[in-house]
Design an enzyme around this catalytic site. Structure first.
Site, mmCIF file in Angstrom:
data_model
loop_
_atom_site.group_PDB
_atom_site.id
_atom_site.type_symbol
_atom_site.label_atom_id
_atom_site.label_comp_id
_atom_site.label_asym_id
_atom_site.label_seq_id
_atom_site.Cartn_x
_atom_site.Cartn_y
_atom_site.Cartn_z
ATOM 1 N N ARG A 37 1.712 -2.260 37.969
ATOM 2 C CA ARG A 37 2.870 -1.514 37.568
ATOM 3 C C ARG A 37 2.679 -1.299 36.300
ATOM 4 O O ARG A 37 3.286 -0.325 35.562
ATOM 5 C CB ARG A 37 3.949 -2.774 37.717
ATOM 6 C CG ARG A 37 4.425 -2.636 39.123
ATOM 7 C CD ARG A 37 5.752 -3.790 39.511
ATOM 8 N NE ARG A 37 6.187 -3.544 40.819
ATOM 9 C CZ ARG A 37 7.213 -4.030 41.335
ATOM 10 N NH1 ARG A 37 7.674 -5.124 40.473
ATOM 11 N NH2 ARG A 37 7.859 -3.717 42.345
ATOM 12 N N LYS A 204 9.322 -10.103 60.006
ATOM 13 C CA LYS A 204 10.782 -10.059 60.470
ATOM 14 C C LYS A 204 11.134 -8.479 60.936
ATOM 15 O O LYS A 204 11.024 -7.765 60.240
ATOM 16 C CB LYS A 204 11.762 -10.445 59.323
ATOM 17 C CG LYS A 204 11.741 -11.811 59.260
ATOM 18 C CD LYS A 204 12.840 -12.082 57.836
ATOM 19 C CE LYS A 204 12.941 -13.294 57.325
ATOM 20 N NZ LYS A 204 13.590 -13.500 56.244
ATOM 21 N N GLY A 359 4.692 -4.506 47.877
ATOM 22 C CA GLY A 359 4.944 -5.787 48.265
ATOM 23 C C GLY A 359 3.838 -6.351 49.024
ATOM 24 O O GLY A 359 2.425 -6.395 48.434
ATOM 25 N N GLY A 382 10.734 -3.084 48.114
ATOM 26 C CA GLY A 382 11.918 -2.786 48.577
ATOM 27 C C GLY A 382 12.080 -1.372 48.336
ATOM 28 O O GLY A 382 12.884 -0.707 49.492
HETATM 29 C C1 3PG Z 1 10.658 -5.623 42.902
HETATM 30 O O1 3PG Z 1 9.528 -6.275 42.765
HETATM 31 O O2 3PG Z 1 11.171 -5.694 44.055
HETATM 32 C C2 3PG Z 1 11.478 -5.041 41.859
HETATM 33 O O3 3PG Z 1 10.960 -5.202 40.436
HETATM 34 C C3 3PG Z 1 13.032 -5.245 41.954
HETATM 35 O O4 3PG Z 1 13.173 -6.612 41.980
HETATM 36 P P1 3PG Z 1 14.226 -7.523 42.701
HETATM 37 O O5 3PG Z 1 13.913 -7.459 43.940
HETATM 38 O O6 3PG Z 1 14.270 -8.882 42.036
HETATM 39 O O7 3PG Z 1 15.759 -6.700 42.184
HETATM 40 MG MG MG Z 2 12.382 -7.045 45.635
#
Ligand code: 3PG
Ligand code: MG
Length: 402
Positions: A37, A204, A359, A382
Site C-alpha cells: 500500500r 463465507k 485482502g 473490502g
Molecule cells: C482495509 O484494510 O480494509 C482498509 O484500510 C479500511 O480499513 P477498515 O476496514 O478498518 O475500515
Molecule cells: Mg477492511
C-alpha cells in the site's frame, strides 16, 4: 464520470492534503509484513514532491478505540518505511495527534518538496463518525485535496468525505493509485473481453452474495471454491460432513443457484474435495467426491475440480479473482489456490486481463511470490469487493470532474 487527477493541478509551493491508505499489516514487533500500500502510493507522492509541492499525508491504521494515542496503532512504521523508499526526501512525522499543535506547526513550517505524515486519523472518534469539526481542522492544512486511498474508498470516514466537502472551491482530485484501481476494477467488469471468468472463494457465502448477484449475467462462468462452496452444496442436498456451512444462508445460496440457472452465467461448484479431520497440517487427508463423510471437512478443492477450474481459466480473456480456494495455510490445503493462481498467471501471459482482489487473496498471492504475474492486484480488500458488487463510492463522487 472521469475525475480530475493530481497531474492536472499545479502543485508548486501549494499544500497538497493527500489521503492515503497506509493501513498496512504489522507483526508482533510492529514490523510491516507487506508494504504494497505504501509502494503503490509512491507515484502520487512523487508527482507532488517532484513538482515542488508541500505534501501532507493522512491515513488510518487498524481500528483503535478513537480515544487518543495507542502506540500499537501508530503510523510510525509507515513513516520510517516511506522515508526509506523516498531516499533523500524530508519526511516529517510530527507528534502523536494529527490535529495537535505539533502537527499544525510542522505543516506551517514545511518547505517545497517536503512531506509531513500525520499520525493515525482514527485516534480521533471524529474520523469514523465523519465529524465536521474534526474535518475542518484537517481541511485547513490543504490548498488541494487528493484522494489516493483506494483501500478506504468504501468508507465515508471524515478524511474521505467531510474533508473534501469542507474544501469545496479548492481542487479535489484523484491520485494515481485510485485512478488505476477504479480503471481496472470497473473497466474489467463493464467492458470485459470474453470469455469472462470470475473465481470466488473464501469462507463465507454471505461476504460474496453481492458480488455473485452483480456478476451474474455479466460473466460467462463463476468458479466457486473455498468453504463458501459447502453452503451451496448443502443447499443442493449434498452431504458435506463437518465442512463449514453457513446454516442461515441456505435460502440465499439457493436463490443464487436459481439466478445462475436462469442467466447465461455458468456457476461451477467443486466436484471433489481435499478433506481433513481438522484444520492442521497434522490431520489425515482424504479426497472425497459427491459425499463428504461425517467427521471430515472439505479444506481445499480436489484434483478434478482443480483441473476443471484451470481449463476454464486458460480459455478466459478476462478474469477476476476474489477469495482463496481452500485453507491456504497450513499446507497441504494450498494446492487448489496455487493451481488457480498458476492458471491465471498463464492466461495472463497469453494476453488475458486478470484482476485479483485484495485482502486474503492478495495475501495468498504474496505468500506464493510472483505477484507480478497478474494484470492488477488490488490494494483494497473490502473496497475491491464492493466494486465487484457494482457499488460506487461517495468518496470518489465528491472529487472534481475532469
Ligand atoms: C482495509 O484494510 O480494509 C482498509 O484500510 C479500511 O480499513 P477498515 O476496514 O478498518 O475500515
Ligand atoms: Mg477492511
Amino acid at each position: 464520470m472521469a475525475k480530475k487527477t493530481i497531474e492536472q493541478v499545479d502543485v508548486a509551493s501549494k499544500r497538497v492534503l493527500m489521503r492515503v491508505d497506509f493501513n498496512v499489516p504489522l507483526d508482533d514487533q510492529g514490523k510491516i509484513t507487506d508494504d504494497r500500500r505504501i509502494q503503490q502510493a509512491l507515484p502520487s507522492i512523487r508527482s507532488v514532491i517532484d513538482r515542488k509541492g508541500k505534501l501532507i499525508l493522512m491515513s488510518h491504521l487498524g481500528r483503535p478505540e478513537g480515544k487518543g494515542y495507542e502506540p500499537q496503532f501508530s503510523l510510525k512504521p509507515a513513516a520510517d518505511r516511506l522515508r526509506e523508499l523516498l531516499g533523500g526526501v524530508k519526511v516529517i512525522f510530527p507528534g502523536n495527534d494529527c490535529i495537535g499543535p505539533e502537527a499544525a506547526a510542522a505543516v506551517e513550517a514545511m518547505n517545497d518538496g517536503e512531506v509531513v505524515l500525520l499520525e493515525n486519523l482514527r485516534f480521533h472518534q471524529g474520523e469514523k463518525k465523519g465529524d465536521s469539526a474534526f474535518a475542518a481542522k484537517l481541511a485547513a492544512y490543504g490548498d488541494i485535496y487528493c484522494n489516493d486511498a483506494f483501500g478506504t474508498a468504501h468508507r465515508n470516514d471524515a478524511s474521505m468525505l467531510a474533508v473534501p466537502q469542507a474544501m469545496q472551491g479548492k481542487p479535489r482530485v484523484a491520485g494515481r493509485l485510485l485512478q488505476k484501481e477504479l480503471a481496472y476494477l470497473s473497466d474489467t467488469i463493464n467492458n470485459a473481453a470474453k470469455p469472462f471468468v470470475a473465481v470466488l472463494g473464501g469462507a463465507k457465502v454471505s461476504d460474496k452474495l453481492g458480488a455473485l448477484r452483480n456478476l451474474m449475467g455479466k460473466v460467462d462462468t463463476i468458479l466457486v471454491g473455498g468453504a463458501m462452496a459447502y453452503t451451496f452444496l448443502k443447499a443442493l442436498g449434498y452431504e458435506v460432513g463437518s465442512s463449514l456451512v453457513q446454516g442461515g444462508m441456505l435460502k440465499q445460496a439457493q436463490e443464487i443457484l436459481d439466478l445462475a440457472a436462469a442467466s447465461r452465467t455458468d456457476l461451477i461448484l467443486p466436484q471433489d474435495h481435499v478433506c481433513g479431520k481438522q484444520i492442521s497440517h497434522m490431520t489425515p487427508v482424504e479426497v472425497h467426491e459427491e459425499t463428504i463423510p461425517q467427521g471430515w471437512m472439505g479444506l481445499d478443492i480436489g484434483p478434478k475440480s482443480t483441473t476443471q477450474f484451470a481449463q476454464k481459466l486458460l480459455e478466459a480473456k478476462t478474469i477476476v479473482w476474489n477469495g482463496p480456494m481452500g485453507v491456504f495455510e497450513p499446507q497441504p490445503f494450498d494446492v487448489g489456490t496455487k493451481q488457480v493462481w498458476k492458471a491465471i498467471a498463464t492466461a495472463t501471459s497469453r494476453g488475458a486481463v486478470s484482476v485479483v482482489g485484495g485482502g486474503d487473496t492478495a495475501a495468498a498471492v504474496e505468500a506464493f511470490g510472483m505477484a507480478d504475474q497478474f494484470s492488477h492486484i488490488s490494494t483494497g480488500g473490502g473496497a475491491s469487493l464492493e466494486m465487484l458488487e457494482g457499488k460506487s463510492f461517495d468518496s470518489v463522487a465528491v472529487l472534481d470532474d475532469a
